[in-house]
Design an enzyme around this catalytic site. Structure first.
Site, PDB file in Angstrom:
ATOM      1  N   ASN A 156       3.244   4.344  -5.375  1.00  0.00           N
ATOM      2  CA  ASN A 156       4.673   4.691  -5.253  1.00  0.00           C
ATOM      3  C   ASN A 156       5.573   3.883  -6.194  1.00  0.00           C
ATOM      4  O   ASN A 156       6.609   4.368  -6.645  1.00  0.00           O
ATOM      5  CB  ASN A 156       5.146   4.604  -3.789  1.00  0.00           C
ATOM      6  N   LYS A 179      -6.890  -3.496  -9.279  1.00  0.00           N
ATOM      7  CA  LYS A 179      -7.219  -2.069  -9.262  1.00  0.00           C
ATOM      8  C   LYS A 179      -5.941  -1.295  -8.975  1.00  0.00           C
ATOM      9  O   LYS A 179      -5.399  -1.367  -7.869  1.00  0.00           O
ATOM     10  CB  LYS A 179      -8.256  -1.734  -8.188  1.00  0.00           C
ATOM     11  N   PRO A 180      -5.430  -0.571  -9.987  1.00  0.00           N
ATOM     12  CA  PRO A 180      -4.251   0.256  -9.710  1.00  0.00           C
ATOM     13  C   PRO A 180      -4.657   1.503  -8.940  1.00  0.00           C
ATOM     14  O   PRO A 180      -5.824   1.904  -8.963  1.00  0.00           O
ATOM     15  CB  PRO A 180      -3.751   0.628 -11.110  1.00  0.00           C
ATOM     16  N   ALA A 181      -3.689   2.132  -8.280  1.00  0.00           N
ATOM     17  CA  ALA A 181      -3.966   3.363  -7.526  1.00  0.00           C
ATOM     18  C   ALA A 181      -4.580   4.405  -8.453  1.00  0.00           C
ATOM     19  O   ALA A 181      -4.209   4.498  -9.628  1.00  0.00           O
ATOM     20  CB  ALA A 181      -2.667   3.890  -6.931  1.00  0.00           C
ATOM     21  N   GLY A 232      -0.197  -0.948   0.564  1.00  0.00           N
ATOM     22  CA  GLY A 232      -0.688   0.391   0.876  1.00  0.00           C
ATOM     23  C   GLY A 232      -0.656   0.633   2.371  1.00  0.00           C
ATOM     24  O   GLY A 232       0.155   0.034   3.093  1.00  0.00           O
ATOM     25  N   SER A 233      -1.567   1.468   2.832  1.00  0.00           N
ATOM     26  CA  SER A 233      -1.482   1.911   4.233  1.00  0.00           C
ATOM     27  C   SER A 233      -1.985   0.832   5.203  1.00  0.00           C
ATOM     28  O   SER A 233      -2.811  -0.019   4.842  1.00  0.00           O
ATOM     29  CB  SER A 233      -2.312   3.182   4.419  1.00  0.00           C
ATOM     30  N   LEU A 255       2.222  -3.425   4.099  1.00  0.00           N
ATOM     31  CA  LEU A 255       1.677  -2.178   4.634  1.00  0.00           C
ATOM     32  C   LEU A 255       2.782  -1.176   4.973  1.00  0.00           C
ATOM     33  O   LEU A 255       3.866  -1.234   4.417  1.00  0.00           O
ATOM     34  CB  LEU A 255       0.799  -2.509   5.851  1.00  0.00           C
ATOM     35  N   CYS A 288       7.923   2.149   1.477  1.00  0.00           N
ATOM     36  CA  CYS A 288       7.573   1.563   2.781  1.00  0.00           C
ATOM     37  C   CYS A 288       8.821   1.123   3.533  1.00  0.00           C
ATOM     38  O   CYS A 288       8.758   0.892   4.741  1.00  0.00           O
ATOM     39  CB  CYS A 288       6.685   0.341   2.591  1.00  0.00           C
ATOM     40  N   GLU A 387       4.672   7.021   9.863  1.00  0.00           N
ATOM     41  CA  GLU A 387       5.447   6.939   8.631  1.00  0.00           C
ATOM     42  C   GLU A 387       5.405   8.314   7.945  1.00  0.00           C
ATOM     43  O   GLU A 387       4.328   8.869   7.739  1.00  0.00           O
ATOM     44  CB  GLU A 387       4.757   5.885   7.744  1.00  0.00           C
TER      45      GLU A 387
END
Ligand code: SIN
Length: 483
Positions: A156, A179-181, A232-233, A255, A288, A387
């Site tokens: 994001n 590590k990028p998305a 992230g999640s 998160l 987020c 979310e």
């Protein structure tokens, strides 16, 4: 396949070299606005993840022994290069993430601010002396970099979350593997190119693109990795925390969130509407910290809803490269399906669609969702408990302060909350009671490099930014000196 202009490298960066995957496999990067393939990058796995740690581990001694001034000046070179390449980075960001070019330019500035802030913080890693209990003793506490850091960054904010983690780690004297998305590796690659050009030595910063499971597992299992930092999640954060326990790695987790906005009837309604819009619709609601539950005191409910509707109608949704577009698409089909499910579930359980509510079919290939306002929302709806990560603003009425606090706190998440009132006393009392890491008081955009960003409860652990951010990458070593 046409390679995206501006990306000179579309490889991984390990030990100062641009490399392909060991298997030579690649995966495609898709423009979420058009559905077109814009580039491909190496599909790295465990082998590349380990090579990256080898490099970071080897570079650690040299990098951590540099003076703070040396690290700071290399980071400042990086900062200037990022700003010099602002347009190029912004267009890569828009192409792979979908956000409007205006938002992308803003993100590049935001990303750069983490580099300059931490370049300065590198020089302020102060230790401590403590009065000892014996005359012949002295106590000194020194701060040292924790070691090799593994960073997993989200899609994001592909630029800002990269620099928020990496500039801080490097400023502290740590080396990093990143590590990028999978959906947004190109921005990370461009930023890495610039870090290299800035003079950051080989091995200090290593980027592995590819399979999240095998790369993550390799880093979790590797004792040389001393810290995991992740945005992230919440389910992935829990997994990382559990697995990091085996070798007692430090973790910083940023998160999910489910931010409440509480608008009291003494609020400046225009200010509240403006704040809700900037929080809720920034990045198409894919943040987020975005407003997910908008509690409005009963006395101003009709006026607030009407004014919000009028302003939300003005938001222009479209392909990010169009200059007059405010917000772009959702990242992918799964993102869209979740948003639509939340709207449908709310409507089924009695909510009214005040505006929007569905996919914008005129954009073929991309998942664009109408800016949406729902009224008559209650706690039994999915949207109140999960979310959304999309441009949907649910409005819930409340009667008094106690009800607002208890509803706002009734969540496993605790990242950001917002309060709108013209009463200083109400603002402070409410802010103190809210179980969140960040509270915006008459402010819908509290994020900034100078302040500690992070959540409580299941929204995470640790802080990024501010003077607190760098502490997450440091160990305290106590020297007991007998004289
Ligand atoms: C996020 O959504 O993860 C970060 C948002 C911010 O930095 O404001």
């Amino acid at each position: 396949m046409e390679t995206l202009k501006g990306i000179q490298q579309n490889k991984m960066f390990i030990n100062g070299k641009w490399v392909s995957a060991l298997s030579n496999e690649t995966f495609d990067v898709i423009n979420p606005g058009t559905g077109e393939i814009i580039d491909s990058v190496p599909l790295g796995r465990e082998g590349e993840a380990i090579l990256a740690v080898d490099a970071a581990d080897q570079a650690f001694q040299c990098w951590s022994e540099k003076t703070a001034n040396e690290r700071s000046s290399l980071l400042m070179n990086w900062f200037h290069l990022v700003l010099d390449h602002k347009e190029e980075i912004a267009s890569i960001l828009t192409a792979e993430q979908g956000k409007s070019i205006t938002e992308a330019r803003g993100e590049v500035d935001y990303a750069a601010s983490f580099i300059s802030w931490n370049a300065e913080e590198a020089k302020r890693i102060y230790g401590e002396t403590i009065p000892a209990s014996a005359q012949n003793k002295r106590i000194v506490v020194i701060k040292q970099p924790i070691g090799v850091v593994a960073a997993i960054t989200p899609w994001n904010f592909p630029a800002a979350m990269f620099t928020r983690k990496i500039a801080t780690a490097l400023a502290a004297g740590c080396t990093a593997v990143i590590k990028p998305a999978e959906s947004t590796p190109l921005t990370a690659i461009k930023l890495t190119e610039l870090a290299h050009e800035a003079g950051i030595p080989a091995g200090v910063l290593n980027v592995v693109t590819g399979d999240p499971k095998t790369i993550g597992k390799a880093w979790l299992d590797d004792k040389r990795v001393k810290k995991i930092t992740f945005t992230g999640s919440t389910p992935v954060g829990k997994y990382l925390m559990r697995e990091a326990a085996d070798s007692i790695k430090k973790v910083s987790l940023e998160l999910g969130g489910h931010a409440p906005v509480i608008v009291f009837d003494d609020a400046d309604i225009e200010k509240a509407v403006e704040g809700v819009i900037s929080s809720k619709f920034r990045n198409s609601g894919q943040t987020c910290v975005c407003a997910n539950r908008i509690y409005v005191q009963r006395g101003i409910l009709p006026e607030f809803t009407e004014k919000l509707k009028n302003e939300v109608k003005k938001i222009k949704v479209g392909i990010g490269t169009d200059l007059d577009v405010n917000i772009g698409p959702l990242i992918n089909e799964a993102g869209y399906l979740k948003v639509q499910r939340h709207v449908d579930d709310a409507v089924k359980k009695g909510a009214k669609i005040e505006l929007g509510g569905k996919r914008m079919e005129q954009f073929q290939g991309g998942y664009f969702f109408e800016p949406t306002i729902l009224s008559g929302v209650h706690e039994q709806m999915d949207i109140m408990n999960e979310e959304t990560f999309g441009p949907v603003a649910p409005i819930i009425p409340f009667e008094d302060r106690n009800e607002a606090i208890s509803q706002a706190n009734n969540s496993d998440y605790g990242l950001a909350a917002y309060v709108y009132t013209e009463s200083l006393s109400t603002a402070i009392k409410i802010a103190e009671k809210l179980e969140f890491g960040i509270v915006g008081i008459n402010d819908g955009l509290p994020s900034t490099a100078q302040a500690p960003f992070g959540g409580v409860k299941q929204s995470g652990i640790g802080r990024e930014g501010g003077r607190q951010g760098i502490e997450e990458f440091l160990e305290n070593k106590y020297l007991s000196i007998r004289i």
